[in-house]
Design an enzyme around this catalytic site. Structure first.
Site, PDB file in Angstrom:
ATOM      1  N   GLU A  38       5.778  -3.462   0.888  1.00  0.00           N
ATOM      2  CA  GLU A  38       5.806  -3.088  -0.532  1.00  0.00           C
ATOM      3  C   GLU A  38       4.990  -1.818  -0.649  1.00  0.00           C
ATOM      4  O   GLU A  38       3.760  -1.834  -0.621  1.00  0.00           O
ATOM      5  CB  GLU A  38       5.228  -4.214  -1.389  1.00  0.00           C
ATOM      6  CG  GLU A  38       5.623  -4.094  -2.862  1.00  0.00           C
ATOM      7  CD  GLU A  38       4.561  -3.438  -3.715  1.00  0.00           C
ATOM      8  OE1 GLU A  38       4.534  -2.195  -3.768  1.00  0.00           O
ATOM      9  OE2 GLU A  38       3.762  -4.160  -4.318  1.00  0.00           O
ATOM     10  N   GLY A  50       0.826  -1.195   0.000  1.00  0.00           N
ATOM     11  CA  GLY A  50       0.000   0.000   0.000  1.00  0.00           C
ATOM     12  C   GLY A  50       0.859   1.243   0.000  1.00  0.00           C
ATOM     13  O   GLY A  50       2.037   1.208  -0.387  1.00  0.00           O
ATOM     14  N   SER A  51       0.310   2.332   0.458  1.00  0.00           N
ATOM     15  CA  SER A  51       0.995   3.611   0.397  1.00  0.00           C
ATOM     16  C   SER A  51       2.148   3.687   1.386  1.00  0.00           C
ATOM     17  O   SER A  51       2.153   3.013   2.427  1.00  0.00           O
ATOM     18  CB  SER A  51       0.015   4.753   0.678  1.00  0.00           C
ATOM     19  OG  SER A  51      -0.334   4.772   2.057  1.00  0.00           O
ATOM     20  N   THR A  52       3.111   4.538   1.065  1.00  0.00           N
ATOM     21  CA  THR A  52       4.251   4.737   1.961  1.00  0.00           C
ATOM     22  C   THR A  52       3.788   5.302   3.294  1.00  0.00           C
ATOM     23  O   THR A  52       4.297   4.901   4.359  1.00  0.00           O
ATOM     24  CB  THR A  52       5.280   5.667   1.300  1.00  0.00           C
ATOM     25  OG1 THR A  52       5.753   5.043   0.097  1.00  0.00           O
ATOM     26  CG2 THR A  52       6.468   5.914   2.211  1.00  0.00           C
ATOM     27  N   ALA A  53       2.839   6.225   3.277  1.00  0.00           N
ATOM     28  CA  ALA A  53       2.368   6.836   4.524  1.00  0.00           C
ATOM     29  C   ALA A  53       1.757   5.794   5.452  1.00  0.00           C
ATOM     30  O   ALA A  53       2.073   5.751   6.655  1.00  0.00           O
ATOM     31  CB  ALA A  53       1.351   7.931   4.212  1.00  0.00           C
ATOM     32  N   THR A  54       0.904   4.928   4.915  1.00  0.00           N
ATOM     33  CA  THR A  54       0.310   3.878   5.740  1.00  0.00           C
ATOM     34  C   THR A  54       1.374   2.883   6.190  1.00  0.00           C
ATOM     35  O   THR A  54       1.354   2.405   7.333  1.00  0.00           O
ATOM     36  CB  THR A  54      -0.805   3.160   4.974  1.00  0.00           C
ATOM     37  OG1 THR A  54      -1.783   4.114   4.572  1.00  0.00           O
ATOM     38  CG2 THR A  54      -1.465   2.090   5.827  1.00  0.00           C
ATOM     39  N   CYS A  83       1.230  -0.046  -8.289  1.00  0.00           N
ATOM     40  CA  CYS A  83       2.421   0.509  -7.614  1.00  0.00           C
ATOM     41  C   CYS A  83       3.623   0.534  -8.550  1.00  0.00           C
ATOM     42  O   CYS A  83       4.371   1.513  -8.586  1.00  0.00           O
ATOM     43  CB  CYS A  83       2.747  -0.315  -6.370  1.00  0.00           C
ATOM     44  SG  CYS A  83       1.513  -0.185  -5.072  1.00  0.00           S
TER      45      CYS A  83
END
Length: 469
Positions: A243, A221-225, A277
């Site tokens: 990832e 998922g997202s880098t922030a999460t 991604c």
């Protein structure tokens, strides 16, 4: 008339209540997803922990056979899974989309079944003997995304089960039905409590990340999460595979044939309508063939039909959710306002139902424009002109992400020389995003850490154990 997809939905929906899930192409109700509580999560983890020793005690051949049986079950239900995936996620049935994704699930299950980690003799001489063994970790917590919900779930499930772990999986709140249906099919052949879904909102994922009886978290998922999960997992020192987001660069070299590479460039960028991604997110093209590459891409883009996924003619669909549509629209608007040239697209039809954003190609754009340096995760590709290859390499390596990258050239040796200078987990030559279950896959920099696929992927869900005598 009741369809097989309706039958499958009936098996996973709650008898009452639940979260309503709507088709991003039409706004129609797809179904209702159950919402697990933290108490439900705790119960699932306890059941998975109890089941794990028995699962680990099975032989490699037994677990291999069950993964193949799971692949058989997916294939037997392939069409209804693809139909549900298309309705919930939005991706069309055809092209590299819903049917492709379901096929990838069975392919990855079969490939992973055949990988094995055998004990390795490290030392065997007069000083003694040491062997390396790979043991199950215990219970793996899998947290998946909404863009490839079924396929990426299998990327997490298959190696974990292959190595004797049990799995508690938390699907994305945007696409829970697809994952619940997949798990329902897999569990027709797997032993009880080896694979348990816990659909719910973000607090359930956070509780999974913190749970003391979860031995590893696999997250896509997202880098922030991802950063939040890393912090949540720290107190229990969990093993992690992350990832995370990508903003993949592609570099076209001057000897490339624009028309020959145009369609592969297009699908490298626009697979799953750009919601991937490891899709091509920014393209660097030399001055000498810049106009030809732009023209060739426009020609390909304008013949690719976009519309509701259940229409067999379409190969591009909507953005999965309104929030992602807003991100793409903001970035394209900023590019246009900065003076960049919109080659095609960029003008959404606001009267149209669904989260559709037109296929958009943007030329003559500054390399520091937000559309270039921020991950758009949608159907908009910036095409940046460069003067020298060194300049292109510098721009490609200038961001914090490093998931994938690509080099496009008629000279494979020259392409490999350029590829060796790019910072990324994978660099493809004359293709982009071509993952393979035999090839380890992971990110560099803030695109994450840990590897998936192949024997290296099995190691990531195993505890190395040295026995020395």
């Amino acid at each position: 008339m009741t369809t097989r997809t309706d039958d499958l939905l009936g098996r996973i929906q709650p008898t009452e209540g639940g979260r309503e899930i709507f088709d991003p192409a039409t706004g129609e109700l797809v179904g209702r997803a159950p919402q697990a509580s933290v108490e439900d999560l705790n119960d699932a983890v306890a059941r998975a922990k109890t089941a794990q020793p028995g699962w680990a005690a099975r032989s490699n051949d037994q677990r291999r056979s069950l993964l193949h049986a799971a692949a058989d079950a997916v294939e037997a239900h392939a069409e209804e899974l693809a139909q549900l995936l298309s309705r919930e996620q939005g991706k069309p049935l055809n092209g590299p989309n819903a049917r492709f994704e379901v096929g990838a699930c069975s392919a990855w299950l079969r490939a992973t079944a055949e990988f094995s980690l055998e004990p390795e003799v490290l030392v065997d001489d007069t000083s003694g003997r040491a062997t390396l063994h790979w043991r199950p970790l215990g219970v793996v917590g899998a947290i998946g995304p909404w863009n490839w919900p079924m396929m990426i779930s299998v990327w997490q499930i298959a190696p974990s089960l292959r190595q004797g772990n049990t799995v508690v999986i938390k699907p994305s709140g945007y696409t829970p039905l697809s994952v619940l249906a997949l798990v329902e099919v897999l569990n027709t052949v797997l032993p009880e409590n080896v694979l348990i879904p816990v659909p719910g909102r973000g607090h359930v994922g956070e509780a999974l990340s913190r749970h003391p009886d979860i031995d590893k978290i696999m997250f896509t998922g997202s880098t922030a999460t991802g950063k939040s999960i890393i912090k949540a997992a720290a107190d229990t020192v969990k093993r992690l595979t992350m990832e995370l987001g990508g903003n993949d660069a592609g570099i076209v070299l001057a000897d490339a044939d624009p028309k020959a590479i145009a369609e592969d460039l297009f699908w490298g960028a626009f697979i799953n309508t750009g919601q991937t991604c490891a899709a091509l997110k920014r393209l660097y093209v030399p001055e000498s063939i810049y106009d030809q590459v732009c023209s060739a891409l426009v020609e390909v883009a304008e013949k690719m039909p976009m519309g509701p996924g259940l229409d067999e003619a379409n190969v591009l669909g909507p953005l999965q959710n309104e929030a992602q549509w807003q991100i793409v629209d903001r970035l394209v608007t900023a590019a246009r306002d900065s003076g960049a040239r919109i080659l095609t697209g960029g003008d959404p039809d606001h009267s149209r139902s669904g989260h559709f954003y037109p296929t958009t190609l943007v030329a003559d754009i500054d390399p520091q424009n937000p559309l270039v340096v921020e991950e758009q995760f949608g159907p908009a590709l910036p095409i940046v002109k460069y003067s020298t290859v060194d300049q292109a390499i510098e721009w490609a390596n200038s961001l914090n992400e490093g998931l994938g990258s690509s080099v496009w050239s008629s000279d494979l040796d020259r392409a490999e020389e350029v590829a060796s200078q790019l910072v990324a987990g994978t660099t493809w030559i004359n293709k982009h995003g071509a993952v393979d279950p035999r090839m380890p896959f992971g990110g560099a920099r803030e695109s994450g850490f840990g590897l998936e696929f192949g024997v290296e992927g099995l190691k990531e869900v195993s505890q190395p154990h040295i026995i020395s005598r």
